[in-house]
Motif scaffolding. Structure first.
Motif, PDB file in Angstrom:
ATOM      1  N   PRO A 142       0.786  -1.230   0.000  1.00  0.00           N
ATOM      2  CA  PRO A 142       0.000   0.000   0.000  1.00  0.00           C
ATOM      3  C   PRO A 142       0.821   1.285   0.000  1.00  0.00           C
ATOM      4  O   PRO A 142       0.265   2.370  -0.178  1.00  0.00           O
ATOM      5  N   ALA A 143       2.140   1.183   0.195  1.00  0.00           N
ATOM      6  CA  ALA A 143       2.972   2.384   0.296  1.00  0.00           C
ATOM      7  C   ALA A 143       4.316   2.145  -0.375  1.00  0.00           C
ATOM      8  O   ALA A 143       4.737   0.996  -0.594  1.00  0.00           O
ATOM      9  N   ILE A 144       5.005   3.226  -0.698  1.00  0.00           N
ATOM     10  CA  ILE A 144       6.331   3.127  -1.287  1.00  0.00           C
ATOM     11  C   ILE A 144       7.276   2.390  -0.346  1.00  0.00           C
ATOM     12  O   ILE A 144       8.159   1.644  -0.792  1.00  0.00           O
ATOM     13  N   SER A 145       7.088   2.545   0.949  1.00  0.00           N
ATOM     14  CA  SER A 145       7.953   1.844   1.902  1.00  0.00           C
ATOM     15  C   SER A 145       7.839   0.331   1.739  1.00  0.00           C
ATOM     16  O   SER A 145       8.823  -0.400   1.914  1.00  0.00           O
ATOM     17  N   GLY A 161       5.475   9.621  -1.209  1.00  0.00           N
ATOM     18  CA  GLY A 161       4.045   9.379  -1.291  1.00  0.00           C
ATOM     19  C   GLY A 161       3.310  10.583  -1.843  1.00  0.00           C
ATOM     20  O   GLY A 161       3.897  11.644  -2.108  1.00  0.00           O
ATOM     21  N   GLY A 162       1.984  10.404  -2.011  1.00  0.00           N
ATOM     22  CA  GLY A 162       1.168  11.471  -2.553  1.00  0.00           C
ATOM     23  C   GLY A 162       1.143  12.711  -1.687  1.00  0.00           C
ATOM     24  O   GLY A 162       1.107  13.841  -2.196  1.00  0.00           O
ATOM     25  N   LEU A 207       2.496   1.695  -8.838  1.00  0.00           N
ATOM     26  CA  LEU A 207       2.957   2.914  -8.168  1.00  0.00           C
ATOM     27  C   LEU A 207       2.185   4.134  -8.660  1.00  0.00           C
ATOM     28  O   LEU A 207       1.800   4.997  -7.865  1.00  0.00           O
ATOM     29  N   VAL A 208       1.950   4.218  -9.956  1.00  0.00           N
ATOM     30  CA  VAL A 208       1.154   5.338 -10.480  1.00  0.00           C
ATOM     31  C   VAL A 208      -0.230   5.343  -9.842  1.00  0.00           C
ATOM     32  O   VAL A 208      -0.734   6.393  -9.412  1.00  0.00           O
ATOM     33  N   ASP A 209      -0.852   4.174  -9.751  1.00  0.00           N
ATOM     34  CA  ASP A 209      -2.188   4.070  -9.154  1.00  0.00           C
ATOM     35  C   ASP A 209      -2.140   4.391  -7.662  1.00  0.00           C
ATOM     36  O   ASP A 209      -3.021   5.086  -7.129  1.00  0.00           O
ATOM     37  N   ASP A 241      -3.427   8.138  -3.304  1.00  0.00           N
ATOM     38  CA  ASP A 241      -2.940   8.898  -2.155  1.00  0.00           C
ATOM     39  C   ASP A 241      -3.211  10.386  -2.332  1.00  0.00           C
ATOM     40  O   ASP A 241      -3.600  11.090  -1.376  1.00  0.00           O
ATOM     41  N   LEU A 242      -3.003  10.892  -3.546  1.00  0.00           N
ATOM     42  CA  LEU A 242      -3.319  12.290  -3.824  1.00  0.00           C
ATOM     43  C   LEU A 242      -4.802  12.572  -3.590  1.00  0.00           C
ATOM     44  O   LEU A 242      -5.173  13.557  -2.938  1.00  0.00           O
TER      45      LEU A 242
END
Length: 380
Positions: A9-12, A314-315, A350-352, A357-358
């Protein structure tokens, strides 16, 4: 994408998965900074210090994530930053990234020291293809490189100005990495612990800097992990160099790695089309200010569009940068974490993820569009 959002769910999460899959020398190349990595930490800390006052009772709406940059309407406020030797992370990395950017309608930047050449990527480029240049000393090489980029379909030129000399990326050096990479017994031992990466790279030569092969001998002596063959060809540019490129390149021309407002002011008078505010994600100089702190200062100094990178995770970080005065945000490491973790599908994920997140954070702020972002506040 639903299952991927549950697991990553996250870049981490992508970062941790990438670390598990990449050999140590590849991971250290991608993740490291220079010195004690204080600048890398400072980028994160200063972004975390930027807050917003949430909004209430603003009713239902669907945020518009669209923006415009360099005369182009774009569906999202972020793109893919250049990363040298992308092919170390995944076979055909630059091709996958270029195609992913084209699918999403966002900019993709190819590095001079990528593992694929402009000609390799020509069939895969979208409408927003940027070529990042490390400045060749020789004018004939310079002219030829511009011609190759233009002929391949790159519309925007990015001159990186914050790498006058090779930095000392100590983690890279300790890993045993050289440029071009050579599979020494030490590196082979690292590869043996990462079978998925080894399988993906099977049957391929270790990545080389394809754009530069035309100008440098194949049998180049191995250099340190940071002083690659590009340093034998390139120079530290000055303002005369910038003016030469401005005159030679027909199309948008950006300066990447600007932190001082006086440099932004001079760039505007030199006919530069946009300023890229960056400290190279802490990879060049360990006493640099956090890049995000310089965005509002440079915003006051110039009317040029501002692009931002360094520390984005993140966003919400993208919104922090935009609210601070940036017009657009680029991510480099994050897209390579996604590719290393999940292969080509990681790019779309990642784009999604960033889009969702945005939307979630803009809903908290009552911002129906990116122009409606409230002013940021300092949380410290």
């Amino acid at each position: 994408m639903t299952d991927l959002h549950a697991k990553y769910p996250a870049i981490s999460d992508l970062r941790h998965a990438a670390q598990r899959k990449l050999p140590k020398f590849v991971w250290e190349y991608l993740d490291s900074a220079t010195g004690m990595e204080a600048t890398k930490r400072r980028n994160r800390e200063r972004l975390d210090g930027i807050g917003f006052m949430p909004s209430v009772l603003h009713g239902e709406f669907t945020p518009d994530l669209g923006t415009s940059l360099l005369g182009r309407d774009l569906p999202l406020p972020f793109g893919i930053a250049p990363v040298g030797m992308s092919g170390l992370m995944w076979a055909d990395a630059e091709g996958h990234l270029a195609r992913g950017a084209a699918r999403a309608g966002i900019p993709y930047s190819l590095s001079t020291v990528a593992t694929q050449s402009p000609e390799d990527l020509a069939p895969h480029l979208g409408q927003d293809a940027w070529f990042q240049m490390y400045p060749p000393r020789d004018q004939a090489i310079r002219s030829d490189m511009l011609k190759r980029a233009r002929s391949a379909g790159f519309s925007t030129l990015v001159l990186t100005v914050d790498v006058p000399v090779a930095s000392r990326r100590e983690r890279q050096s300790r890993s045993g990495l050289t440029m071009p990479p050579r599979l020494t017994p030490r590196l082979l031992a690292q590869v043996a612990t990462r079978p998925a990466w080894a399988l993906a790279m099977a049957g391929r030569r270790l990545p080389r800097m394809r754009t530069l092969e035309k100008y440098a001998a194949e049998t180049e002596t191995a250099l340190s992990s940071t002083a690659h063959v590009g340093y034998l060809l390139r120079t530290s540019p000055d303002w005369d160099y910038v003016q030469w490129l401005r005159d030679a390149w027909e199309g948008p021309f950006l300066l990447k790695g600007v932190l001082r407002p006086e440099d932004a002011e001079r760039a505007e008078t030199a006919g530069i089309d946009a300023i890229w505010v960056s400290n190279h994600a802490g990879r060049q100089f360990d006493a640099a200010p956090a890049a995000i702190d310089m965005v509002p200062v440079i915003r006051e100094a110039t009317q040029l569009p501002l692009i931002f990178d360094s520390g984005i995770e993140g966003g919400l970080d993208i919104l922090r940068a935009l609210a601070s005065g940036a017009d657009f945000v680029m991510l480099g490491r994050a897209f390579h974490f996604a590719l290393a973790a999940l292969g080509p599908k990681g790019i779309d994920h990642l784009v999604d993820m960033l889009s969702k997140d945005l939307i979630a954070n803009m809903g908290q702020l009552g911002a129906k569009s990116l122009k409606d972002l409230p002013p940021p506040i300092r949380l410290e």
